[in-house]
Design an enzyme around this catalytic site. Structure first.
Site, PDB file in Angstrom:
ATOM      1  N   VAL B  72       0.827  -1.205   0.000  1.00  0.00           N
ATOM      2  CA  VAL B  72       0.000   0.000   0.000  1.00  0.00           C
ATOM      3  C   VAL B  72       0.865   1.260   0.000  1.00  0.00           C
ATOM      4  CG1 VAL B  72      -1.974  -1.122   1.105  1.00  0.00           C
ATOM      5  CG2 VAL B  72      -0.283   0.006   2.526  1.00  0.00           C
ATOM      6  N   HIS B  73       0.413   2.231  -0.764  1.00  0.00           N
ATOM      7  CA  HIS B  73       1.129   3.498  -0.836  1.00  0.00           C
ATOM      8  C   HIS B  73       0.254   4.528  -1.531  1.00  0.00           C
ATOM      9  CE1 HIS B  73       2.215   3.355  -5.216  1.00  0.00           C
ATOM     10  NE2 HIS B  73       1.899   2.093  -5.023  1.00  0.00           N
ATOM     11  N   ALA B  74       0.664   5.793  -1.448  1.00  0.00           N
ATOM     12  CA  ALA B  74      -0.004   6.844  -2.213  1.00  0.00           C
ATOM     13  C   ALA B  74       1.072   7.536  -3.050  1.00  0.00           C
ATOM     14  CB  ALA B  74      -0.735   7.804  -1.288  1.00  0.00           C
TER      15      ALA B  74
END
Lengths: 93, 156
Positions: B72-74
């Site tokens: 998960v990341h942005a």
């Protein structure tokens, strides 16, 4: 040949796939330009081949370039098999 | 390419950025716990956690990149100060709504500052993810010390 790897944002999985493809191409001595991209910018993007996840399939419905769909974006074996099959097939055409 | 630049995986995954929990109620909680480790390090701003959650809501469960493992990341502009990564081991597993790849036991959260400086760590992570024995050991770790020992053994 230009290959574009695609994930949601172009910062994670697509880069991992790009690096894996770079290694494979290096090893077999095939010359291609490989870039990572986010799914939002694929429309209008010029590529001979897109490599992405099966989960992105719907978003590739209007794309005319060749596309390899991966079940597991981090499975080096799957990437290798599908990429080499594609390149062999392409060479025969 | 600049694959040799940037921190290695073990610069990023250390005692403060790894957590082992027995049970997680849902993916939102998992993302929050993983994000808070990055926040406590000062590597991301608080809005980054919201952004990571938003990405999953928008793009769906494709963050489960291989069975049992989520990445998960942005985006860098969502509030990343420096390249960072955290690892949450959820012993009982948690659903991300991915019918084929749930339950998720290992959650890697990361922050990138550009498309280059996290490449070395990502490349090492890719190799780790392809090592079934190591992944099995990570999943069955019951303490941070155990996770660190597996990383020492498996990442070079």
């Amino acid at each position: 040949m230009k290959i574009v790897t695609v994930c949601g944002m172009g910062f994670g999985t697509s880069l991992m796939v790009k690096m894996t493809i770079d290694d494979i191409l290096n090893e077999v001595g095939f010359n291609a330009e490989v870039e990572a991209s986010d799914i939002g910018s694929i429309t209008g993007r010029v590529a001979d081949l897109f490599v992405t996840s099966t989960e992105m399939q719907n978003q590739f419905s209007g794309i005319e370039s060749d596309v390899i769909f991966l079940k597991n974006m981090t499975d080096k074996q799957e990437i290798r098999e599908k990429l080499l099959t594609y390149l062999n097939h392409k060479a025969k055409r | 390419m600049g694959e040799d630049e940037g921190p290695v995986l073990q610069d990023l995954l250390h005692e403060q950025s790894i957590k082992v929990v027995h049970r997680c109620s849902n993916w939102e909680e998992v993302v929050k716990i993983a994000g808070e480790m990055l926040l406590r390090e000062g590597a991301v701003e608080e809005q980054y956690i919201t952004a990571m959650t938003q990405v999953i809501k928008e793009h769906g469960p494709y963050v489960v990149i291989t069975p049992g493992i989520a990445l998960v990341h942005a985006r860098p502009e969502d509030g990343v100060q420096e390249v960072c990564m955290s690892l949450l081991v959820c012993r009982e597993g948690v659903s991300f709504g991915n019918t084929e790849k749930d339950p998720v036991h290992l959650i890697f959260a990361f922050g990138a500052v550009d498309d280059n400086q996290h490449l070395k760590a990502l490349s090492q992570l890719m190799t780790l993810l392809n090592d079934e024995a190591c992944i099995h050991k990570l999943r069955s770790s019951s303490s941070v010390a155990e996770v660190l020992a597996v990383l020492r053994e498996c990442v070079n």
